[in-house]
Write an enzyme that holds these catalytic residues in place. Sequence first.
Site, mmCIF file in Angstrom:
data_model
loop_
_atom_site.group_PDB
_atom_site.id
_atom_site.type_symbol
_atom_site.label_atom_id
_atom_site.label_comp_id
_atom_site.label_asym_id
_atom_site.label_seq_id
_atom_site.Cartn_x
_atom_site.Cartn_y
_atom_site.Cartn_z
ATOM 1 N N ASP A 108 6.414 -63.761 -23.340
ATOM 2 C CA ASP A 108 7.858 -63.830 -23.118
ATOM 3 C C ASP A 108 8.037 -64.325 -21.695
ATOM 4 O O ASP A 108 7.900 -63.567 -20.731
ATOM 5 C CB ASP A 108 8.517 -62.459 -23.324
ATOM 6 C CG ASP A 108 10.029 -62.535 -23.137
ATOM 7 O OD1 ASP A 108 10.503 -63.489 -22.481
ATOM 8 O OD2 ASP A 108 10.740 -61.637 -23.626
ATOM 9 N N PHE A 129 11.252 -55.114 -25.475
ATOM 10 C CA PHE A 129 12.566 -55.593 -25.088
ATOM 11 C C PHE A 129 13.446 -55.497 -26.329
ATOM 12 O O PHE A 129 12.976 -55.683 -27.449
ATOM 13 C CB PHE A 129 12.548 -57.017 -24.518
ATOM 14 C CG PHE A 129 13.938 -57.396 -24.071
ATOM 15 C CD1 PHE A 129 14.491 -56.810 -22.945
ATOM 16 C CD2 PHE A 129 14.716 -58.264 -24.816
ATOM 17 C CE1 PHE A 129 15.799 -57.083 -22.578
ATOM 18 C CE2 PHE A 129 16.021 -58.543 -24.445
ATOM 19 C CZ PHE A 129 16.568 -57.950 -23.324
ATOM 20 N N THR A 130 14.725 -55.215 -26.111
ATOM 21 C CA THR A 130 15.630 -54.877 -27.220
ATOM 22 C C THR A 130 15.612 -55.909 -28.356
ATOM 23 O O THR A 130 15.307 -55.573 -29.502
ATOM 24 C CB THR A 130 17.060 -54.729 -26.672
ATOM 25 O OG1 THR A 130 17.397 -55.912 -25.940
ATOM 26 C CG2 THR A 130 17.171 -53.526 -25.735
ATOM 27 N N TYR A 187 22.747 -86.865 -32.550
ATOM 28 C CA TYR A 187 22.289 -85.767 -33.417
ATOM 29 C C TYR A 187 20.769 -85.665 -33.374
ATOM 30 O O TYR A 187 20.207 -84.572 -33.325
ATOM 31 C CB TYR A 187 22.767 -85.969 -34.853
ATOM 32 C CG TYR A 187 22.448 -84.767 -35.716
ATOM 33 C CD1 TYR A 187 23.339 -83.694 -35.790
ATOM 34 C CD2 TYR A 187 21.230 -84.672 -36.394
ATOM 35 C CE1 TYR A 187 23.035 -82.569 -36.531
ATOM 36 C CE2 TYR A 187 20.915 -83.543 -37.133
ATOM 37 C CZ TYR A 187 21.818 -82.499 -37.209
ATOM 38 O OH TYR A 187 21.511 -81.381 -37.931
ATOM 39 N N LYS A 238 17.706 -67.243 -17.772
ATOM 40 C CA LYS A 238 17.303 -66.469 -16.597
ATOM 41 C C LYS A 238 16.617 -67.398 -15.581
ATOM 42 O O LYS A 238 17.297 -68.142 -14.880
ATOM 43 C CB LYS A 238 16.371 -65.323 -17.014
ATOM 44 C CG LYS A 238 17.099 -64.137 -17.667
ATOM 45 C CD LYS A 238 17.415 -64.344 -19.111
ATOM 46 C CE LYS A 238 17.757 -63.089 -19.857
ATOM 47 N NZ LYS A 238 18.164 -63.352 -21.238
ATOM 48 N N ARG A 283 20.389 -48.917 -19.191
ATOM 49 C CA ARG A 283 19.081 -49.210 -19.770
ATOM 50 C C ARG A 283 18.383 -47.866 -19.951
ATOM 51 O O ARG A 283 17.573 -47.455 -19.131
ATOM 52 C CB ARG A 283 18.268 -50.143 -18.864
ATOM 53 C CG ARG A 283 18.616 -51.616 -19.029
ATOM 54 C CD ARG A 283 18.465 -52.058 -20.448
ATOM 55 N NE ARG A 283 18.654 -53.478 -20.696
ATOM 56 C CZ ARG A 283 19.182 -53.966 -21.830
ATOM 57 N NH1 ARG A 283 19.632 -53.174 -22.765
ATOM 58 N NH2 ARG A 283 19.262 -55.258 -22.037
ATOM 59 N N PHE A 329 23.753 -50.805 -27.931
ATOM 60 C CA PHE A 329 24.277 -50.767 -26.558
ATOM 61 C C PHE A 329 25.350 -51.810 -26.304
ATOM 62 O O PHE A 329 26.209 -51.624 -25.453
ATOM 63 C CB PHE A 329 23.129 -50.933 -25.547
ATOM 64 C CG PHE A 329 22.313 -52.185 -25.757
ATOM 65 C CD1 PHE A 329 21.283 -52.207 -26.676
ATOM 66 C CD2 PHE A 329 22.599 -53.336 -25.056
ATOM 67 C CE1 PHE A 329 20.539 -53.365 -26.884
ATOM 68 C CE2 PHE A 329 21.875 -54.498 -25.254
ATOM 69 C CZ PHE A 329 20.843 -54.507 -26.183
HETATM 70 N N1 F0G Z 1 13.354 -61.491 -23.427
HETATM 71 C C1 F0G Z 1 13.721 -60.902 -22.281
HETATM 72 C C2 F0G Z 1 12.679 -60.349 -21.369
HETATM 73 C C3 F0G Z 1 15.081 -60.823 -21.952
HETATM 74 O O1 F0G Z 1 15.436 -60.243 -20.801
HETATM 75 C C4 F0G Z 1 16.046 -61.354 -22.838
HETATM 76 C C5 F0G Z 1 17.464 -61.238 -22.550
HETATM 77 C C6 F0G Z 1 15.607 -61.951 -24.018
HETATM 78 C C7 F0G Z 1 14.253 -62.005 -24.278
HETATM 79 C C8 F0G Z 1 16.568 -62.502 -25.036
HETATM 80 O O2 F0G Z 1 17.096 -63.696 -24.587
HETATM 81 O O3 F0G Z 1 19.539 -63.212 -24.295
HETATM 82 O O4 F0G Z 1 18.662 -65.551 -24.347
HETATM 83 O O5 F0G Z 1 18.732 -64.201 -26.416
HETATM 84 N N2 F0G Z 1 17.914 -60.448 -21.690
HETATM 85 C C9 F0G Z 1 19.302 -60.325 -21.269
HETATM 86 C C10 F0G Z 1 19.404 -59.208 -20.284
HETATM 87 C C11 F0G Z 1 20.286 -60.241 -22.362
HETATM 88 O O6 F0G Z 1 20.533 -58.913 -19.865
HETATM 89 O O7 F0G Z 1 18.390 -58.624 -19.895
HETATM 90 P P1 F0G Z 1 18.595 -64.179 -24.931
#
Ligand code: F0G
Length: 465
Positions: free
Chosen positions: A222, A131-132, A79, A265, A389, A456
């Site tokens: 990021d 970013f979303t 833990y 990624k 997108r 989305f």
């Molecule tokens: N920042 C970037 C640039 C990303 O592409 C993503 C995720 C995140 C943050 C968030 O990270 O998914 O680990 O919580 N991108 C994925 C995509 C979902 O399909 O582009 P996460």
Amino acid sequence: MTGSAPGRRRSWAEPYKIKMVEPLRMTTREEREAAIREAGYNTFLLRSEDVYIDLLTDSGTSAMSDRQWAGMMLGDEAYAGSRNFYHLEQAVREVYGYRHLVPTHQGRAAEHILSKILIAPGDVIPGNMYFTTTRLHQELAGGRFVDVIVDEAHDPASEHPFKGDVDLAKLERVIAEHGAEKIPYVCIATAVNMAGGQPISLANLRAVRELCARHGIRVIHDATRVAENAYFIKDREPGCAGKSVAAIVREICDLTDGCTMSAKKDALVNIGGFLALNEDDVFDAARNLVVVYEGLHTYGGMAGRDMEAVAIGLHESVEYDHIRARVGQVLYLGQKIRDFGVPIVLPIGSHGVFLDARASLPHVDQDLYPAQALAAELYLESGVRAMERGNVSAGRDPVTRENRRPRLELVRLTVPRRVYTQAHMDVVAESVAEVYEQRAAIKGLRMVYEPKDLRFFQARFEPLG
Ligand code: F0G
């Protein structure tokens, strides 16, 4: 005879061989018609077993190396104080150079914690395109995202080599308008996802750093695809060809105060992320909050074995042969699609090829979601899964509640790392070309179910007509 004759080009191949395979299933057109209808014409809602080649995302979809799998067996599932945490901390220090590590289960969890700590209601967060999840966490903390990327980033046809660059004049205007005290940090993404996987240059990042330093503003990175960005810098930026990708990654990180990271990624794992910081007090606050939302500060929502895989993956991510082949495969796919005359975002980005749905379907109004419709059609035609997108992903303006109607209306063909071969890329390019030939028949979609946040992922649609 050894070597190649002068002037003769040698092909290069994937720098790995395949040790385990996962069979793919091809479906019939009838099966796909039923599947996409059931999924509300949203590729996120398809079952993966109904997909032939899955280019939904490069997130968590990579093939791990034998070294990473071996590392999984060395998981210390204590833990508290797992040895894998210390390996990960060490890897983050070596590869990125940040001093403090707060593990999280994935990237958005790091964004959540950071936004909660640094953003006060009424604050403004400039960034090189949204970013979303990042923007949503900024908004949930009471902040507002302001786009300061160069104009070229919003133009799919512009071949600017660094479309991830910040427009310094825009950033200066935001600082002058709101005052530095309202700007907790500038958010800098590498290999800007929503722009099409476009890099920021070292020269521009240095200038951003200097400008922010003059105003006492932090720069948060990021780092999700920093190695891919570094590869483009080595390839394109004057004076950088002689530097290693690893050295460029360090140089980028050294120009920033901390990062949020989705390890799913660049770092070649199926789950994981972290927040890395140089400031002691921000680290203290993050270490407090991670216990509330993720888990103890030495695992933050990850199993010990997963932290080990991230630690190994971080080192692999900056190996030149790996990153050249990774980006090279995307460039191969993009060039092939381009050769068929299909409009795509240029230059071809690092993690995927982005089809320009606005240019392909000029007869479909943006509120009939052309990119969503094109992605659904590609699945129907070929079983290839891509992602919207565009207007669906951009969501609604929080004040006016109108669709944001972004200039980029794209379908993303995202390439997982070390998963598919060049032959798969050929099939994808040919499928895209076939759909493009039939584009006049695509009419658009009506949204019939709209979730409140990040719509989305779960929105549902019906075809028009
Ligand atoms: N920042 C970037 C640039 C990303 O592409 C993503 C995720 C995140 C943050 C968030 O990270 O998914 O680990 O919580 N991108 C994925 C995509 C979902 O399909 O582009 P996460």
